[in-house]
Design a protein around this motif. Structure first.
Motif, PDB file in Angstrom:
ATOM      1  N   ARG A   1       4.279   1.632   0.723  1.00  0.00           N
ATOM      2  CA  ARG A   1       4.579   0.642   1.761  1.00  0.00           C
ATOM      3  C   ARG A   1       4.277   1.198   3.159  1.00  0.00           C
ATOM      4  O   ARG A   1       3.724   0.506   4.012  1.00  0.00           O
TER       5      ARG A   1
ATOM      6  N   ALA B   1       0.496   1.202   3.715  1.00  0.00           N
ATOM      7  CA  ALA B   1      -0.006  -0.145   3.963  1.00  0.00           C
ATOM      8  C   ALA B   1       0.341  -0.601   5.376  1.00  0.00           C
ATOM      9  O   ALA B   1      -0.488  -1.199   6.064  1.00  0.00           O
ATOM     10  N   THR B   2       1.542  -0.297   5.831  1.00  0.00           N
ATOM     11  CA  THR B   2       1.960  -0.673   7.182  1.00  0.00           C
ATOM     12  C   THR B   2       1.152   0.088   8.222  1.00  0.00           C
ATOM     13  O   THR B   2       0.668  -0.493   9.197  1.00  0.00           O
TER      14      THR B   2
ATOM     15  N   GLU C   1      -2.355  -1.154   8.255  1.00  0.00           N
ATOM     16  CA  GLU C   1      -2.375  -2.598   8.494  1.00  0.00           C
ATOM     17  C   GLU C   1      -3.207  -3.342   7.451  1.00  0.00           C
ATOM     18  O   GLU C   1      -4.081  -4.155   7.763  1.00  0.00           O
ATOM     19  N   VAL C   2      -2.944  -3.019   6.173  1.00  0.00           N
ATOM     20  CA  VAL C   2      -3.604  -3.685   5.049  1.00  0.00           C
ATOM     21  C   VAL C   2      -2.541  -4.093   4.033  1.00  0.00           C
ATOM     22  O   VAL C   2      -1.385  -3.682   4.116  1.00  0.00           O
ATOM     23  N   HIS C   3      -2.959  -4.892   3.039  1.00  0.00           N
ATOM     24  CA  HIS C   3      -2.031  -5.331   2.002  1.00  0.00           C
ATOM     25  C   HIS C   3      -1.673  -4.174   1.071  1.00  0.00           C
ATOM     26  O   HIS C   3      -2.472  -3.274   0.833  1.00  0.00           O
ATOM     27  N   LEU C   4      -0.479  -4.241   0.538  1.00  0.00           N
ATOM     28  CA  LEU C   4       0.030  -3.232  -0.385  1.00  0.00           C
ATOM     29  C   LEU C   4      -0.879  -3.079  -1.609  1.00  0.00           C
ATOM     30  O   LEU C   4      -1.152  -1.978  -2.067  1.00  0.00           O
ATOM     31  N   LYS C   5      -1.362  -4.189  -2.122  1.00  0.00           N
ATOM     32  CA  LYS C   5      -2.224  -4.181  -3.310  1.00  0.00           C
ATOM     33  C   LYS C   5      -3.520  -3.413  -3.050  1.00  0.00           C
ATOM     34  O   LYS C   5      -4.011  -2.690  -3.917  1.00  0.00           O
ATOM     35  N   LEU C   6      -4.076  -3.544  -1.860  1.00  0.00           N
ATOM     36  CA  LEU C   6      -5.306  -2.844  -1.511  1.00  0.00           C
ATOM     37  C   LEU C   6      -5.097  -1.330  -1.506  1.00  0.00           C
ATOM     38  O   LEU C   6      -5.929  -0.571  -2.014  1.00  0.00           O
TER      39      LEU C   6
ATOM     40  N   THR D   1       3.593   1.592  -7.330  1.00  0.00           N
ATOM     41  CA  THR D   1       4.480   0.623  -6.688  1.00  0.00           C
ATOM     42  C   THR D   1       5.940   0.905  -7.023  1.00  0.00           C
ATOM     43  O   THR D   1       6.263   1.557  -8.014  1.00  0.00           O
TER      44      THR D   1
END
Length: 90
Positions: free
Chosen positions: A14, A17-18, A21-26, A65
Motif C-alpha cells: 500500500r 502504491a501511494t 501514485e499508482v493502483h495497488l494491483k499494478l 497483498t
C-alpha cells in the motif's frame, strides 16, 4: 524505480502504491515481474502480515497483498506485511 526503493528499505504494498501514485494491483503485478528478473542476485524478503487480535502470523502466504481476515480468530485487524529486496546470501 520500485527496485531501487525496495533495495533501500522495507515497504508495504500500500505504501509503494501511494508513493508511486499508482493502483495497488499494478504494484502487485510489477513485484511478480521484479521477483523473476532479479532472481539471480536478489530475493524478495517478506515480513509476513500478522493479526493484531490474536497474534497469528501468515507465514505461508505467497501473495503480497494484505489478507482480509485471520483464519484463526476471524478478526479483520491485520497488520500489513512488508517487502524488501536483499542480496542473496544475506
Amino acid at each position: 524505480q520500485i527496485i531501487t526503493l525496495l533495495q533501500e528499505q522495507p515497504w508495504s504494498l500500500r505504501d509503494l502504491a501511494t508513493f508511486l501514485e499508482v493502483h495497488l494491483k499494478l504494484v502487485e503485478e510489477d513485484l511478480a515481474h521484479i521477483e523473476k528478473s532479479v532472481a539471480r542476485s536478489y530475493k524478495l524478503k517478506q515480513i509476513p502480515p500478522a493479526c493484531e487480535a490474536c497474534g497469528f502470523i501468515f507465514h505461508k502466504r505467497t501473495r503480497f497483498t494484505k489478507p482480509s481476515r485471520c483464519p484463526q480468530c476471524r478478526s479483520n485487524r491485520i497488520v500489513e506485511g512488508t517487502i524488501q529486496l536483499v542480496e542473496k546470501g544475506n
